[in-house]
Each structure stands twice: as structure tokens, then as C-alpha cells.
Motif scaffolding. Structure first.
Motif, short mmCIF file in Angstrom:
data_model
loop_
_atom_site.label_atom_id
_atom_site.label_comp_id
_atom_site.label_asym_id
_atom_site.label_seq_id
_atom_site.Cartn_x
_atom_site.Cartn_y
_atom_site.Cartn_z
N ASN A 1 20.45 48.78 58.00
CA ASN A 1 20.70 48.35 56.62
C ASN A 1 19.87 49.18 55.65
O ASN A 1 20.36 49.58 54.60
CB ASN A 1 20.39 46.87 56.44
N ILE B 1 21.26 51.59 52.63
CA ILE B 1 20.83 51.46 51.23
C ILE B 1 20.24 52.78 50.75
O ILE B 1 20.53 53.25 49.66
CB ILE B 1 19.83 50.31 51.07
N TYR C 1 19.48 52.63 43.16
CA TYR C 1 20.01 52.13 44.42
C TYR C 1 21.31 51.38 44.15
O TYR C 1 21.45 50.73 43.12
CB TYR C 1 19.03 51.17 45.10
N VAL D 1 23.47 48.36 45.63
CA VAL D 1 23.33 47.24 46.56
C VAL D 1 24.57 46.34 46.47
O VAL D 1 25.22 46.26 45.42
CB VAL D 1 22.05 46.42 46.27
N TYR E 1 23.87 40.29 47.57
CA TYR E 1 22.41 40.16 47.55
C TYR E 1 21.94 39.22 46.43
O TYR E 1 20.86 38.65 46.52
CB TYR E 1 21.74 41.52 47.35
N GLN F 1 20.78 35.80 47.52
CA GLN F 1 19.70 35.73 48.50
C GLN F 1 18.37 35.42 47.81
O GLN F 1 18.00 36.09 46.85
CB GLN F 1 19.58 37.04 49.27
N PHE G 1 15.93 38.39 47.24
CA PHE G 1 16.37 39.32 46.20
C PHE G 1 16.22 38.67 44.83
O PHE G 1 15.86 39.33 43.86
CB PHE G 1 17.82 39.76 46.44
N THR H 1 15.34 44.31 51.12
CA THR H 1 16.78 44.48 51.30
C THR H 1 17.17 44.78 52.74
O THR H 1 18.28 44.47 53.15
CB THR H 1 17.32 45.58 50.38
N SER H 2 16.26 45.34 53.52
CA SER H 2 16.60 45.62 54.92
C SER H 2 16.72 44.34 55.74
O SER H 2 17.33 44.33 56.80
CB SER H 2 15.58 46.56 55.55
N LEU I 1 18.21 41.62 54.53
CA LEU I 1 19.39 40.91 54.06
C LEU I 1 20.63 41.41 54.80
O LEU I 1 20.68 42.54 55.25
CB LEU I 1 19.57 41.12 52.55
#
Length: 96
Positions: free
Chosen positions: A9, A13, A47, A49, A53, A56, A59, A92-93, A95
Motif C-alpha cells: 500500500n 501511494i 499524494y 489517496v 481514507y 478512517q 486519516f 496510510t500504509s 489503511l
């Protein structure tokens, strides 16, 4: 296994980040949004995404930090998250 999925992930990203930081501005594909990440406005990195997200909690914590610092006036013209890139990638990795 979860560790490797997190790395994949993060790589996905980061791949979006590298592709999106070219000289011309590329709009985010449907279902994604662009965010700028970094602690100073000069060296922020863009980035892309997934919109998923936004629901979450981890996030949302990053978004709250952005709201505290910038309110709704983002200097880059897009959503700016004022945190180190490493922190953003770490969050983020995890999620899906």
C-alpha cells in the motif's frame, strides 16, 4: 502478511506521489483526492489517496491536524496535511 500488505500500500501511494509531482498538474482520478504533505509549504509533496481514507479514524486525525493549522484556507490551493512524510506514509500504509 499484514506487514507486506502495508508495504505494498505504501509503495502504491508513493507511486502515485511520484507520478503526480511532475511539472504539470494532473487532476486526481475518480475516487481519489490530492493532498499535500509536509511540514513546510515550500517542500510539500503531492499524494493521491483513495476517497475511502476519509472515513478512517487515523486519516481523520491527520485531517484534524490540518484543520487546526490552516482552518479552511490552504496555501497550496488543495488539502495540506502538516506532518512529516514518514508519518503520513506510516498512517496510510495501515489503511485498506
Amino acid at each position: 502478511m499484514a506487514f507486506f500488505r502495508g508495504l505494498l500500500n505504501a509503495k502504491r501511494i508513493i507511486g502515485f506521489s511520484v507520478a503526480a509531482t511532475s511539472k504539470r498538474t494532473v487532476s486526481a482520478p475518480k475516487g481519489f483526492l490530492a493532498v499535500y504533505v509536509g511540514e513546510d509549504q515550500i517542500h510539500n509533496k503531492r499524494y493521491i489517496v483513495p476517497v475511502s481514507y476519509l472515513s478512517q479514524p487515523s486519516f481523520q486525525a491527520l485531517l484534524s491536524k490540518s484543520e487546526e493549522e490552516f482552518g479552511y484556507d490552504h496555501p497550496m490551493g488543495g488539502l495540506t496535511i502538516p506532518c512529516p512524510e514518514e508519518t503520513f506514509i506510516s498512517v496510510t500504509s495501515r489503511l485498506q
